[in-house]
Design a protein around this motif. Structure first.
Motif, mmCIF file in Angstrom:
data_model
loop_
_atom_site.group_PDB
_atom_site.id
_atom_site.type_symbol
_atom_site.label_atom_id
_atom_site.label_comp_id
_atom_site.label_asym_id
_atom_site.label_seq_id
_atom_site.Cartn_x
_atom_site.Cartn_y
_atom_site.Cartn_z
ATOM 1 N N CYS A 175 -1.411 14.395 16.439
ATOM 2 C CA CYS A 175 -0.008 14.079 16.726
ATOM 3 C C CYS A 175 0.150 12.622 17.161
ATOM 4 O O CYS A 175 1.109 11.945 16.765
ATOM 5 N N LYS A 176 -0.782 12.135 17.962
ATOM 6 C CA LYS A 176 -0.682 10.761 18.458
ATOM 7 C C LYS A 176 -0.871 9.734 17.352
ATOM 8 O O LYS A 176 -0.378 8.605 17.459
ATOM 9 N N ASP A 177 -1.594 10.097 16.311
ATOM 10 C CA ASP A 177 -1.749 9.176 15.183
ATOM 11 C C ASP A 177 -0.466 9.025 14.377
ATOM 12 O O ASP A 177 -0.338 8.086 13.583
ATOM 13 N N ASN A 178 0.465 9.980 14.559
ATOM 14 C CA ASN A 178 1.782 9.907 13.896
ATOM 15 C C ASN A 178 1.645 9.769 12.381
ATOM 16 O O ASN A 178 2.365 8.996 11.740
ATOM 17 N N VAL A 179 0.715 10.531 11.821
ATOM 18 C CA VAL A 179 0.524 10.519 10.370
ATOM 19 C C VAL A 179 1.511 11.457 9.691
ATOM 20 O O VAL A 179 2.093 11.130 8.660
ATOM 21 N N ARG B 72 2.355 6.863 3.529
ATOM 22 C CA ARG B 72 1.681 5.560 3.610
ATOM 23 C C ARG B 72 1.688 5.015 5.037
ATOM 24 O O ARG B 72 2.360 4.026 5.344
ATOM 25 N N PRO B 73 0.969 5.660 5.950
ATOM 26 C CA PRO B 73 0.992 5.225 7.352
ATOM 27 C C PRO B 73 0.445 3.820 7.513
ATOM 28 O O PRO B 73 -0.508 3.420 6.828
ATOM 29 N N ASN B 74 1.079 3.090 8.396
ATOM 30 C CA ASN B 74 0.671 1.707 8.642
ATOM 31 C C ASN B 74 -0.453 1.693 9.682
ATOM 32 O O ASN B 74 -0.270 1.304 10.831
ATOM 33 N N VAL B 75 -1.629 2.167 9.265
ATOM 34 C CA VAL B 75 -2.780 2.222 10.160
ATOM 35 C C VAL B 75 -3.974 1.593 9.464
ATOM 36 O O VAL B 75 -4.053 1.551 8.240
ATOM 37 N N ASN B 76 -4.873 1.082 10.267
ATOM 38 C CA ASN B 76 -6.107 0.500 9.736
ATOM 39 C C ASN B 76 -7.255 1.003 10.602
ATOM 40 O O ASN B 76 -7.461 0.532 11.714
ATOM 41 N N TRP B 77 -7.992 1.990 10.076
ATOM 42 C CA TRP B 77 -9.043 2.634 10.837
ATOM 43 C C TRP B 77 -10.432 2.174 10.422
ATOM 44 O O TRP B 77 -11.422 2.711 10.896
ATOM 45 N N GLY B 78 -10.506 1.202 9.522
ATOM 46 C CA GLY B 78 -11.820 0.735 9.094
ATOM 47 C C GLY B 78 -12.643 1.837 8.466
ATOM 48 O O GLY B 78 -13.833 1.970 8.753
ATOM 49 N N SER B 79 -12.036 2.638 7.603
ATOM 50 C CA SER B 79 -12.699 3.795 7.032
ATOM 51 C C SER B 79 -13.737 3.384 6.004
ATOM 52 O O SER B 79 -13.737 2.257 5.482
#
Length: 863
Positions: free
Chosen positions: A404-408, A528-535
């Motif tokens: 939930c906190k990741d808001n995906v 298209r979440p604006n996240v960058n997790w270095g996957s």
């Protein structure tokens, strides 16, 4: 702590600290490293002590082994393992255990590798490794699997309570509804325990662990105690060679009588291996606790399963009646079936009529029958089921809270709100409770277990896949402290988990992967979440791009594979949307597009540092597939030349320069358009349909406040025509570009008309081409003469002055001999711009002037 005073000899350039690198960890305060600007200055700075919440919970959480074992042991151990032994036999029973353990062990190795690569929980391991597309999807599935596991263990507990009540003659409604009632009451009590906080849950787990250990000791002691006649009537005779041999082979019975069905029912007994990884961020030393605790827990629980399968299979017959009257008084065994005959008991009647109620195949609580004290085994069942149910009831909301906190995903953040000092997800607890109640109402352990196995196998598949993928991409960020994993064992774990899902319950497996696919498509193409997790997927994309780019350098160019790779001088892209849209129409999905911006030295200080990111976001929002690059130069001419040479990589370099025409060029200084002199000057013209834009190389003047202005190139072309005037044969680029335009959906219905110059012979060869005469209209000629007038030297009217002397003062001016628009290498810029302006005079539609470099870009034969 005393404030630290700095001076020129005592800087605040601190020694390495873990807190500076922990900005991606959950539930931790970010500590920002001093910037270079701060380090260059001297001032007084104090470093307040970091407050750490050290409670009794921290001590309990270090008992990784205990938590894993409690979550692995559960309802299957006490209520189904002996029944599985009767169905599969000792040999195949051990094979089931070995196969299940091989999957969980490889998964544990992958967990250890991922967990020791950073401090985080299971969801963060998967999501930060696989990215939001797959990581968030499996996070949702994994939290659901934990919620379903609450129901599984609660139903197991309810079955034991129901049987106890029936032994005392107490029945509330009926056999099935009693399980439902007891289950709902039990899970409600567990919910209130979780509301008490993690300290209560940890203390309860300690108590459950002690009870479990005592029940195991009781069972092992019971196998050595000579059985009473009553226990013999129920099928337990102690260790016997004939019973052991009889139970070696399988005896499949009923709708669950096959290998994979038994495997599916057993597998939830191995699904608690992630309990330690779920809390790795709270462990004192996760890099040591998780590998040792998880692997040791698997070893201990596997050993207990093997011991129970062998001891129960070697001491208890499959079928028994429970009647003392089946004791044989004579020595005759004629007509008697089964190994119990040699031990003085005849259960043939119930075997033949299939009415036996006791023995391995019929009685679910054989462990209580074998043990020294039945009630201590019952206490062990309570401890195993309640501890597992409580553990999963806590972990499911915690995992869902992280998601939930990741808001995906939308509309789920409501359940992620935390309360109290430990940030307890109370709303998540209630959601998990409601899901568990819904599954408890099924009230059939053999139906619930395979479904839960499906979800956990899916989670294990993705965990192993993430470890394998992170290993093969060789990302510098992948450096786990645990070295005893192997990428190929991780691949085996992923493939085995995937295969077992379909072997267990194919329809549930299809449903699970279908849901994951829908979630993946939603995140990839809609959210298209604006996240960058270095996957690792990012690392893999880089590796593939680098590999293909390098391999492309060895490929020789061929005319059939020519693509217009465009360097588009847009400046800030959102100021010239028409130029961006036009080039994007024929390069998207086909070739390279680079938006270039030349920044003059005087303007360098006014440029924002994050302008590149802003323009890239604008291009992405406009769905234009393009790179953006900035270049600093003293002049615009130098900047374009340098950028043309420096842009691209290997074969992915621009071969086409696209520049917008400046319609108000006469109001500008000659130096601002002098760079046009570097361009090719033989012009081909093709017209698009009516619009007010006037474009040279598909651009118009700067558009103000144009964040997402809709241009003509964003509209559908309809059935109108694209007219191409192929005046000179320069290789065919003028024909290729409109053809690429018509490959786009919005231009697909447009017709291309090609006009060429030539005689009758050329007309026969070109067939459909029309012969036209191209000339300047009188208005165009007058426009041209008016445009060049301010830039003429009028040297023939000045006696005694040479053209060279006049040119030294004003090199951009035009001599009388240069007035004709002939594209010589020394053609003045003003003459060139005036010529272009005259060619497009009177046009009320987008126009593009194209010039090739004399190399073929079209093929007429199979070359």
């Amino acid at each position: 702590m005393e404030p630290r005073k700095t001076s020129i000899y005592n800087t605040i350039d601190m020694a390495p600290q873990l807190e500076y690198y922990a900005n991606t960890l959950p539930h931790q305060e970010i500590k920002i490293r001093p910037s270079l600007d701060v380090l260059r200055k001297t001032f007084e700075v104090s470093f307040p002590p970091v407050e750490k919440n050290i409670s009794l919970l921290s001590f309990f959480l270090t008992l990784q082994l205990m938590r894993c074992m409690l979550n692995i042991w559960g309802v299957i151990l006490f209520l189904r393992l002996t029944w599985i032994t009767s169905q599969a036999g000792i040999v195949l029973g051990l094979v089931i255990i070995a196969l299940a353990v091989s999957v969980t062990t490889t998964t544990a190795l992958s967990i250890s590798a991922i967990a020791t690569n950073g401090e985080s929980g299971t969801y963060f391991m998967i999501s930060r490794t696989l990215g939001p597309e797959l990581g968030a999807s499996i996070g949702l599935i994994f939290s659901l699997a934990n919620a379903l596991a609450v129901a599984l263990h609660t139903v197991g507990f309810s079955e034991v309570v129901r049987d106890l009540m029936r032994s005392y003659g107490t029945i509330m409604v009926d056999s099935l509804n009693d399980v439902r009632i007891i289950g709902v009451v039990t899970v409600t009590i567990l919910l209130f325990i979780t509301f008490g906080g993690m300290d209560w849950e940890a203390k309860a787990q300690i108590f459950f662990f002690i009870v479990l250990m005592a029940s195991f000791v009781d069972y092992l002691v019971g196998t050595l105690i000579p059985p009473t006649p009553l226990k013999k009537s129920q099928g337990f005779f102690g260790y016997d060679r004939d019973i052991f041999i009889e139970n070696l082979t399988p005896s499949w019975r009923g709708p669950d009588g096959n290998f994979f069905r038994q495997f599916a029912i057993f597998f939830p007994a191995c699904t608690g291996i992630l309990s330690g990884a779920n809390i790795s961020g709270d462990l004192k030393d996760p890099s040591t606790a998780i590998p040792k605790g998880t692997l040791m827990a698997i070893f201990c629980t596997t050993l207990s399963y093997v011991v129970i399968v062998i001891t129960s299979g070697a001491s208890t017959v499959r079928d028994a009646s429970g009647n003392m009257t089946d004791l044989m008084t004579g020595n005759s065994t004629s007509g008697c079936l089964g190994p119990a005959c040699k031990l003085g008991w005849n259960f043939t009647t119930c075997v033949q009529s299939q009415t036996c109620s006791q023995g391995l195949a019929n009685y679910s609580q054989v462990m209580g029958l074998i043990s020294g004290s039945y009630y201590l085994i019952v206490a062990g069942v309570f401890a195993a089921t309640l501890s597992s149910a409580l553990g999963f009831l806590v972990s499911a909301p915690k995992i869902f809270q992280c998601l939930c906190k990741d808001n995906v995903y939308p509309y789920i953040s409501f359940f992620g709100k935390g309360y109290g000092k430990n940030n307890e997800p109370l709303r998540g607890y209630i959601l998990t409770y409601l899901i568990a109640v819904a599954i408890i109402l099924v009230a059939q352990l053999n139906i619930i277990a395979p479904i839960i196995s499906n979800f956990f196998l899916c989670s294990y598949c993705l965990i192993n896949l993430s470890c394998f993928h992170a290993s093969i991409v060789n990302s510098p960020g992948w450096r786990p402290a645990f070295k005893y994993y192997n990428k190929w064992t991780a691949l085996y774990g992923a493939m085995a988990s995937f295969a077992l899902m379909f072997a267990f319950t194919w329809w549930a497996a299809l449903g699970t992967w279908f849901v994951i696919s829908l979630l993946f498509i939603y995140i990839t193409y809609f959210k298209r979440p604006n996240v960058n997790w270095g996957s690792s997927i990012q690392a893999s994309s880089y590796n593939m791009a680098l590999s293909f780019s390098v391999s492309l350098t060895d490929v020789k160019d061929h005319v059939k594979n020519f693509r217009p790779q465009c360097l588009v001088m847009t400046g800030p892209p959102k100021q010239r949307p028409a130029l961006v849209d036009f080039v994007g129409c024929f390069t998207k999905q086909v070739s390279l597009m680079i938006c270039g911006n030349i920044i003059m030295e005087p303007d360098k200080q006014t440029q924002f540092q994050d302008s590149t990111d802003q323009y890239v976001k604008w291009l992405n929002k406009r769905k234009v597939r393009s790179f953006y690059t900035q270049f600093t130069a003293d002049t615009l001419r130098d900047g374009v030349r340098y950028l043309m040479q420096a842009s691209g990589l290997g074969k992915l370099k621009p071969n086409t320069l696209v520049i917008g025409f400046k319609s108000k060029w006469m109001e500008s200084s000659p130096t601002t358009y002098h760079f046009f002199h570097t361009l090719c000057v033989r012009i081909i013209l093709f017209n698009l349909y009516d619009n007010t834009y006037l474009l040279l190389f598909a651009a118009n003047d700067i558009s103000e406040n144009s964040d997402q202005v809709k241009t003509v190139f964003k509209n559908a072309g309809g059935t109108k025509t694209i007219d191409v005037y192929w005046i000179a044969d320069d290789g065919g680029l003028i024909v290729l570009v409109p053809y690429l335009l018509t490959r786009r959906k919005r231009w697909r219905s447009c017709k291309i008309r090609v006009f060429i110059l030539g005689d009758e012979e050329n007309m026969k060869e070109s067939r459909d081409a029309k012969i036209i005469c191209v000339f300047l209209m009188p208005c165009s000629m007058n426009k041209f003469l008016e445009s060049v007038a301010p830039y003429r030297l009028y040297d023939e009217q000045q006696e005694g002055v040479s053209v060279q002397e006049l040119k030294k003062k004003e090199p951009w001016k035009i001599s009388d001999k240069q007035s004709l628009p002939v594209a010589h290498g020394d053609c003045p810029s003003a003459l060139y711009i005036a010529w272009l302006d005259a060619l497009t005079c009177g046009l009320h539609c987008p126009a593009v002037l194209v010039r090739g470099n004399q190399e073929n870009v079209l093929t007429f034969y199979c070359q």
